[in-house]
Structures are given as structure tokens and as C-alpha cells.
Write an enzyme that holds these catalytic residues in place. Structure first.
Site, PDB file in Angstrom:
ATOM      1  N   ASN A 125     -12.250  -0.636  -0.212  1.00 30.52           N
ATOM      2  CA  ASN A 125     -13.482  -1.240  -0.769  1.00 30.52           C
ATOM      3  C   ASN A 125     -14.422  -1.825   0.291  1.00 30.52           C
ATOM      4  O   ASN A 125     -15.648  -1.780   0.121  1.00 30.52           O
ATOM      5  CB  ASN A 125     -13.152  -2.245  -1.882  1.00 30.52           C
ATOM      6  CG  ASN A 125     -12.270  -3.375  -1.445  1.00 30.52           C
ATOM      7  OD1 ASN A 125     -11.604  -3.295  -0.411  1.00 30.52           O
ATOM      8  ND2 ASN A 125     -12.246  -4.435  -2.217  1.00 30.52           N
ATOM      9  N   LYS A 179      -2.573   1.664   8.590  1.00 29.72           N
ATOM     10  CA  LYS A 179      -2.493   2.717   7.575  1.00 29.72           C
ATOM     11  C   LYS A 179      -3.634   2.400   6.595  1.00 29.72           C
ATOM     12  O   LYS A 179      -3.583   1.447   5.812  1.00 29.72           O
ATOM     13  CB  LYS A 179      -1.142   2.681   6.852  1.00 29.72           C
ATOM     14  CG  LYS A 179      -0.980   3.824   5.847  1.00 29.72           C
ATOM     15  CD  LYS A 179      -1.240   3.311   4.423  1.00 29.72           C
ATOM     16  CE  LYS A 179      -1.271   4.406   3.403  1.00 29.72           C
ATOM     17  NZ  LYS A 179      -2.606   4.987   3.247  1.00 29.72           N
ATOM     18  N   GLY A 182      -4.778  -4.995  -1.085  1.00 34.15           N
ATOM     19  CA  GLY A 182      -4.813  -3.928  -2.085  1.00 34.15           C
ATOM     20  C   GLY A 182      -4.373  -4.439  -3.432  1.00 34.15           C
ATOM     21  O   GLY A 182      -4.509  -5.636  -3.731  1.00 34.15           O
ATOM     22  N   GLU A 200      -2.810  -9.816   0.496  1.00 34.82           N
ATOM     23  CA  GLU A 200      -4.141 -10.161  -0.048  1.00 34.82           C
ATOM     24  C   GLU A 200      -4.387  -9.168  -1.186  1.00 34.82           C
ATOM     25  O   GLU A 200      -4.782  -8.031  -0.955  1.00 34.82           O
ATOM     26  CB  GLU A 200      -5.176 -10.052   1.077  1.00 34.82           C
ATOM     27  CG  GLU A 200      -6.386 -10.917   0.830  1.00 34.82           C
ATOM     28  CD  GLU A 200      -7.335 -10.313  -0.165  1.00 34.82           C
ATOM     29  OE1 GLU A 200      -7.194 -10.594  -1.369  1.00 34.82           O
ATOM     30  OE2 GLU A 200      -8.211  -9.542   0.243  1.00 34.82           O
ATOM     31  N   CYS A 223     -12.249  -7.813  -4.549  1.00 41.78           N
ATOM     32  CA  CYS A 223     -11.184  -8.652  -5.111  1.00 41.78           C
ATOM     33  C   CYS A 223     -11.705 -10.037  -5.450  1.00 41.78           C
ATOM     34  O   CYS A 223     -11.242 -10.666  -6.396  1.00 41.78           O
ATOM     35  CB  CYS A 223     -10.015  -8.738  -4.132  1.00 41.78           C
ATOM     36  SG  CYS A 223     -10.473  -9.217  -2.475  1.00 41.78           S
TER      37      CYS A 223
HETATM   38  P1  NDP Z   1      -3.933   0.424  -3.721  1.00 47.91           P
HETATM   39  O1  NDP Z   1      -3.360  -0.922  -3.710  1.00 47.91           O
HETATM   40  O2  NDP Z   1      -3.121   1.511  -4.311  1.00 47.91           O
HETATM   41  O3  NDP Z   1      -4.296   0.862  -2.209  1.00 47.91           O
HETATM   42  C1  NDP Z   1      -4.530  -0.041  -1.154  1.00 47.91           C
HETATM   43  C2  NDP Z   1      -3.814   0.443   0.102  1.00 47.91           C
HETATM   44  O4  NDP Z   1      -2.417   0.403  -0.086  1.00 47.91           O
HETATM   45  C3  NDP Z   1      -4.141   1.894   0.456  1.00 47.91           C
HETATM   46  O5  NDP Z   1      -4.090   2.048   1.849  1.00 47.91           O
HETATM   47  C4  NDP Z   1      -2.979   2.648  -0.184  1.00 47.91           C
HETATM   48  O6  NDP Z   1      -2.770   3.913   0.366  1.00 47.91           O
HETATM   49  C5  NDP Z   1      -1.838   1.703   0.124  1.00 47.91           C
HETATM   50  N1  NDP Z   1      -0.681   1.797  -0.742  1.00 47.91           N
HETATM   51  C6  NDP Z   1      -0.637   1.695  -2.073  1.00 47.91           C
HETATM   52  N2  NDP Z   1       0.635   1.768  -2.519  1.00 47.91           N
HETATM   53  C7  NDP Z   1       1.418   1.934  -1.420  1.00 47.91           C
HETATM   54  C8  NDP Z   1       2.807   2.098  -1.217  1.00 47.91           C
HETATM   55  N3  NDP Z   1       3.685   2.067  -2.226  1.00 47.91           N
HETATM   56  N4  NDP Z   1       3.259   2.286   0.041  1.00 47.91           N
HETATM   57  C9  NDP Z   1       2.401   2.302   1.069  1.00 47.91           C
HETATM   58  N5  NDP Z   1       1.065   2.159   0.945  1.00 47.91           N
HETATM   59  C10 NDP Z   1       0.575   1.971  -0.293  1.00 47.91           C
HETATM   60  O7  NDP Z   1      -5.333   0.367  -4.392  1.00 47.91           O
HETATM   61  P2  NDP Z   1      -6.102   1.538  -5.183  1.00 47.91           P
HETATM   62  O8  NDP Z   1      -6.932   2.238  -4.220  1.00 47.91           O
HETATM   63  O9  NDP Z   1      -5.190   2.352  -6.016  1.00 47.91           O
HETATM   64  O10 NDP Z   1      -6.975   0.635  -6.170  1.00 47.91           O
HETATM   65  C11 NDP Z   1      -6.418   0.267  -7.418  1.00 47.91           C
HETATM   66  C12 NDP Z   1      -6.655  -1.193  -7.706  1.00 47.91           C
HETATM   67  O11 NDP Z   1      -6.231  -2.017  -6.625  1.00 47.91           O
HETATM   68  C13 NDP Z   1      -8.118  -1.585  -7.882  1.00 47.91           C
HETATM   69  O12 NDP Z   1      -8.578  -1.273  -9.134  1.00 47.91           O
HETATM   70  C14 NDP Z   1      -8.034  -3.059  -7.622  1.00 47.91           C
HETATM   71  O13 NDP Z   1      -7.566  -3.709  -8.779  1.00 47.91           O
HETATM   72  C15 NDP Z   1      -7.007  -3.186  -6.554  1.00 47.91           C
HETATM   73  N6  NDP Z   1      -7.590  -3.287  -5.205  1.00 47.91           N
HETATM   74  C16 NDP Z   1      -7.756  -4.523  -4.668  1.00 47.91           C
HETATM   75  C17 NDP Z   1      -8.343  -4.641  -3.435  1.00 47.91           C
HETATM   76  C18 NDP Z   1      -8.552  -5.953  -2.812  1.00 47.91           C
HETATM   77  O14 NDP Z   1      -9.488  -6.096  -2.016  1.00 47.91           O
HETATM   78  N7  NDP Z   1      -7.711  -6.931  -3.076  1.00 47.91           N
HETATM   79  C19 NDP Z   1      -8.794  -3.495  -2.682  1.00 47.91           C
HETATM   80  C20 NDP Z   1      -8.534  -2.232  -3.311  1.00 47.91           C
HETATM   81  C21 NDP Z   1      -7.944  -2.162  -4.522  1.00 47.91           C
HETATM   82  P3  NDP Z   1      -3.408   5.244  -0.299  1.00 47.91           P
HETATM   83  O15 NDP Z   1      -4.875   5.104  -0.263  1.00 47.91           O
HETATM   84  O16 NDP Z   1      -2.894   6.325   0.598  1.00 47.91           O
HETATM   85  O17 NDP Z   1      -2.855   5.314  -1.687  1.00 47.91           O
END
Ligand code: NDP
Length: 450
Positions: A130, A153, A205, A227, A261
Site C-alpha cells: 500500500n 520480502k 500487513g 504492524e 492501515c
Molecule cells: P498480506 O498481509 O497478505 O500481505 C502483506 C505482505 O505479507 C506481502 O509481502 C505478502 O506477500 C506477505 N505475506 C502474506 N502472508 C504471508 C505468509 N504466510 N508468509 C510469508 N509472507 C506472507 O496483505 P494483502 O496484500 O493480502 O492484503 C489483504 C489485507 O491486508 C488488506 O485488505 C488489509 O486489511 C491488510 N493490509 C494491511 C496493511 C497495513 O498497512 N497494515 C498493508 C496491506 C494489507 P505476497 O504479496 O507475496 O502475498
């Protein structure tokens, strides 16, 4: 090796080939040897590279901003501002790191006793899409300055940004092994976290990703900073100065096309001001300029991925089935989602209970100030709460009843290099930015000399 593609789920991005197991081993080995050198450098040497990085960010501002806009649909003016903010956080640590990392003397009966701040080692950063530059720089700048090295990553829909960041750290003069980017699947991430060379993980994430990574790290006693998502309340008391603050209130929800977020997601409005608020809020939201992300005037861009847009639609549909009313917007085209307002929102509806990651405002009517604060805290998340009121004395009294990582009065919750940033409850733990963030990945070693 790199394929540029436009698939229906994401904006235009690059797809680098995944690293093989052998390559990942090489990356870990280089990180470890890099760390053994880097930890010996002085803080002044480290901040010299950071200063150079800040200058490069500003020099390449437009190039990086265009890349973000292309990969995840952020309006270009907001992408430019993001790069400027990245330079700011670097400058902040250039100016303050020496002071923050200095030994902290503590008087005891010893001749000398103090806390020294030693780096931990190789820290893995798992970062989201984001704010593709900001999330990485705000983690990497303090972590490297403390003497650690970083493996990134990044989210797979912003691989172009990941590659650009990798090059940026090289160009800024960070020695080999200080900052490396990996492209790999979740299973390999688990193996990496299990490797004894990894000494910490910082993840920004979703809650789901946080729980998964924290449990893997927990098995290996690895320090983590989480976070995660938020469901921030924006509380409006009856004496709020709406004319003065309405732009801020709208920006609190709609900035980054609502994909933040710390965005205000639940607008909890005291009954006495409800009608006035909703009229002014709607008027301001309707004025937002939606358009091509590349246009300088655009304020509402695209959703980063169409699956995220579809998730948003489900949350709205279910909430409407439970009695919420859409009073503005709720139309989509491709990956554009129109700024939307839902009223008559109540606890139990997805738009109240869950994180809504897009340009959708849930408006809730509260009976009085007490009810508004109770409603604000009624969330499994705890990133931040904002309150709009002219009654600062009563706002001060409310501080203790806000169980979140931050409380902003007459301002939107925002990150600032000078202030700690992080959450409670399902929003995670640990802090980024400020002195607190710099000291997350250090060994606070007690030294006692007699
Ligand atoms: P994710 O949490 O899935 O992704 C964030 C990061 O984590 C990416 O680099 C992703 O990799 C990685 N990741 C996710 N699951 C794993 C795992 N099991 N092992 C290793 N790496 C992992 O977010 P999404 O993109 O799916 O967004 C979905 C929701 O997450 C949003 O709707 C929001 O609610 C929340 N979000 C919150 C954020 C914040 O700033 N706090 C930022 C982004 C999302 P990859 O891209 O390869 O899947």
C-alpha cells in the site's frame, strides 16, 4: 528473466523469477558476512550512506513515484509525497541516531553501569504494497542505522518497487549484504525464518499474515515487530469545528484510495451534530477528484488489486443485508471503486467489525460522548483513534480510555518519523519510527563495571 505483465488481478507490474534454494542460501550467507562487517562501522559511517540515500530518493522522486503509481494505482501526487516522506525519515535518523544509540548511563553502586545498544544481526522485512517505498524505508533506515542488515520480502504486486529499492541501497553505497531483496514463496519464507542467521522479523500487513509469521518466529524465539491492520475510529463530538477540519476528516479516510492501515474507517458521530456532519462530509467526499492515477489532480486512484475490490463489495453487501444504508457511491468499474458512505452502521456488521481497505466510510450515530468512546474502543484492532472537539480538557480525560497505539485530537492519525508508530490488540505490537523504532532490533545490553 523479468516478465512485464498486466493480469486482471493487479495493476501493471514485473514478475521476477523466484530465487532458488541455492540463491537464497547465498543471500543469507552474504547477509551474515555483511553484518559482521557492518556492525563494526561507526554510526557516522552508517548515516553517511543514509544521507546519500535520502538525496537519491529526492533526485529520483518522479521515477519512483511513477513506478508506484503504475504498480498499485496510487494517485501520482500522493506517490511523490510518499518519496518525500521517505527522505524525511532518513534525514531524521541522520540527525538523531548517534544520540539515540548512545550508551545510557544508569547510576548504581558500580563504578560504571549503563545500557549499550548492540545490533542483533540479519533482520527480515516482510512488507505490503500500500505504501511500497515508505513501508520499506521506514523499517530499513533505522534497522540498518542500528548496525543490522536487512533482507526484504516485498509484496508480490510491487516487485518493480522491490527491485528499485534494492538498486537504491546499492547506489547509496551501503556495502554488500546490507540490503538484499528476495522473491520467493511462503514455504521458503518459513525456512528463512527458521535459519539461525535470522535474528528478527518485521512484518507490515494483514492480521492473517501477522499471525502466521509470528507463530513461525515464535517457534524459533525470533524477535518480531508486527504492524497489522486497523479499524480506526474517527470520533466527532458535538462541538467539533467541522468547517475547519472537514478536509482532514475526509483525507483521513480517502488518502491512498482508502488503502491504509491507519485510515479512519468508522466515523462515530454524536447525535447532536450528526445531521450537520453528514451533510458536510458527503459534500466534501463528492468533491474528491477521481481519475487516472497518473493525472496530477487525481485524488482517488485505483484499488491495488481487483480481488481487494471484490472483498470490499462483499463487506458492503453483507452490511447492507444487516441494515446499513448506502447514501453515497458504491459503484465500481475495473479496479476503480467510487468513494462510498454507509450510514446506520452498527456493531456486528462487517463494515464495523472488520478492516475495510478501500474508499468506504462507515458512519455510526452515537447517543453522547460516553457512547462514542465506548463504540470507538469496541474493536479487536487498536492502531489509533482520532477525536474532533473544541473541548481539549475533556479530550485529555479520554486519553486513558483509548486502548490504542495512538490518540490524535483534531488531526488524523498519521505516521511521523519523530513519533512512535504501532498498535495494540490485533493491530500488532512493537513500534516503528522515532527512538522506539530504532531500538526495536537492538540488544539492550546491561554493562556493569566495578
Ligand atoms: P498480506 O498481509 O497478505 O500481505 C502483506 C505482505 O505479507 C506481502 O509481502 C505478502 O506477500 C506477505 N505475506 C502474506 N502472508 C504471508 C505468509 N504466510 N508468509 C510469508 N509472507 C506472507 O496483505 P494483502 O496484500 O493480502 O492484503 C489483504 C489485507 O491486508 C488488506 O485488505 C488489509 O486489511 C491488510 N493490509 C494491511 C496493511 C497495513 O498497512 N497494515 C498493508 C496491506 C494489507 P505476497 O504479496 O507475496 O502475498
Amino acid at each position: 528473466m523479468i516478465d512485464t505483465s498486466e493480469n486482471k488481478n493487479t495493476q501493471k507490474t514485473v514478475k521476477p523469477q523466484e530465487h532458488t534454494q541455492k540463491q537464497l542460501e547465498g543471500i543469507l550467507a552474504l547477509a551474515q558476512t555483511g553484518f559482521l562487517q557492518w556492525r563494526k562501522t561507526s554510526i557516522a559511517q552508517r548515516t553517511t550512506s543514509l544521507e546519500y540515500l535520502s538525496n537519491l530518493l529526492l533526485e529520483r522522486k518522479r521515477e519512483y513515484a511513477e513506478l508506484m503509481t503504475q504498480e498499485m494505482g496510487k494517485p501520482i501526487s500522493q506517490s511523490l509525497a510518499e518519496i518525500e516522506k521517505c527522505a524525511w525519515v532518513c534525514d531524521f535518523y541522520v540527525k538523531n541516531a548517534t544520540r539515540f544509540l548512545a550508551d545510557e548511563l544508569i547510576q548504581t553502586e558500580a563504578d560504571e553501569s549503563f545500557i549499550s545498544h548492540d545490533p542483533l544481526g540479519v533482520i527480515l522485512g516482510i512488507m505490503p504494497w500500500n505504501f511500497p517505498f515508505w513501508q520499506v524505508i521506514r523499517f530499513a533506515a533505522p534497522t540498518l542505522t542500528a548496525g543490522n542488515v536487512v533482507i526484504l520480502k516485498h509484496a508480490s504486486n510491487v516487485s518493480g518497487c522491490a527491485l528499485a529499492l534494492d538498486q537504491l541501497f546499492k547506489d547509496a553505497g551501503f556495502p554488500k549484504g546490507c540490503f538484499q531483496t528476495i522473491f520467493t514463496d511462503y514455504d521458503a519464507i518459513e525456512d528463512i525464518i527458521s535459519d539461525q542467521r535470522i535474528q528478527g522479523v518485521s512484518l507490515t500487513g494483514s492480521e492473517k499474515a501477522g499471525k502466521s509469521i509470528a507463530s513461525i518466529a515464535g517457534k524459533h524465539m525470533i524477535k518480531t515487530v508486527m504492524e497489522l491492520g486497523g479499524n480506526n475510529a474517527c470520533v466527532i463530538w458535538e462541538d467539533a469545528n467541522l468547517d475547519k477540519h472537514m478536509d482532514t476528516i475526509v483525507n483521513a479516510r480517502m488518502q491512498n484510495t482508502g488503502q491504509s492501515c491507519i485510515a479512519a474507517k468508522r466515523f462515530i458521530v454524536v447525535d447532536d451534530i450528526y445531521e450537520d456532519f453528514i451533510e458536510k462530509f458527503k459534500e466534501a467526499v463528492q468533491k474528491l477528484i477521481a481519475g487516472e492515477p497518473e493525472d496530477e489532480d487525481t485524488e482517488i486512484g485505483l484499488m491495488a488489486r481487483t480481488d481487494l475490490l471484490e472483498g470490499l463489495e462483499v463487506q458492503i453487501r453483507k452490511s447492507v443485508d444487516q441494515g446499513a444504508k448506502v447514501t453515497l457511491g458504491n459503484r465500481s468499474e475495473g479496479s476503480y471503486f467510487e468513494p462510498t458512505i454507509l450510514e446506520q452502521v452498527k456493531p456486528g456488521m462487517p463494515v464495523f467489525d472488520e478492516e475495510v481497505f478501500g474508499p468506504v466510510a462507515a458512519v455510526i450515530r452515537a447517543k453522547n460522548r460516553h457512547d462514542s468512546l465506548e463504540m470507538a474502543s469496541n474493536s479487536k484492532f487498536g492502531l489509533g483513534t482520532m477525536l474532533f472537539t473544541e473541548d481539549i480538557e475533556s479530550a485529555r480525560k479520554a486519553i486513558g480510555s483509548i486502548p490504542d497505539g495512538s490518540f490524535f485530537v483534531n488531526e488524523m492519525v498519521k505516521s511521523d518519523p519523530r513519533l512512535p508508530f504501532g498498535g495494540t490488540k490485533s493491530s500488532g505490537y512493537g513500534r516503528e519510527l522515532s527512538k522506539e523504532g530504532l531500538l526495536e532490533f537492538v540488544n539492550k545490553k546491561t554493562v556493569y563495571i566495578n
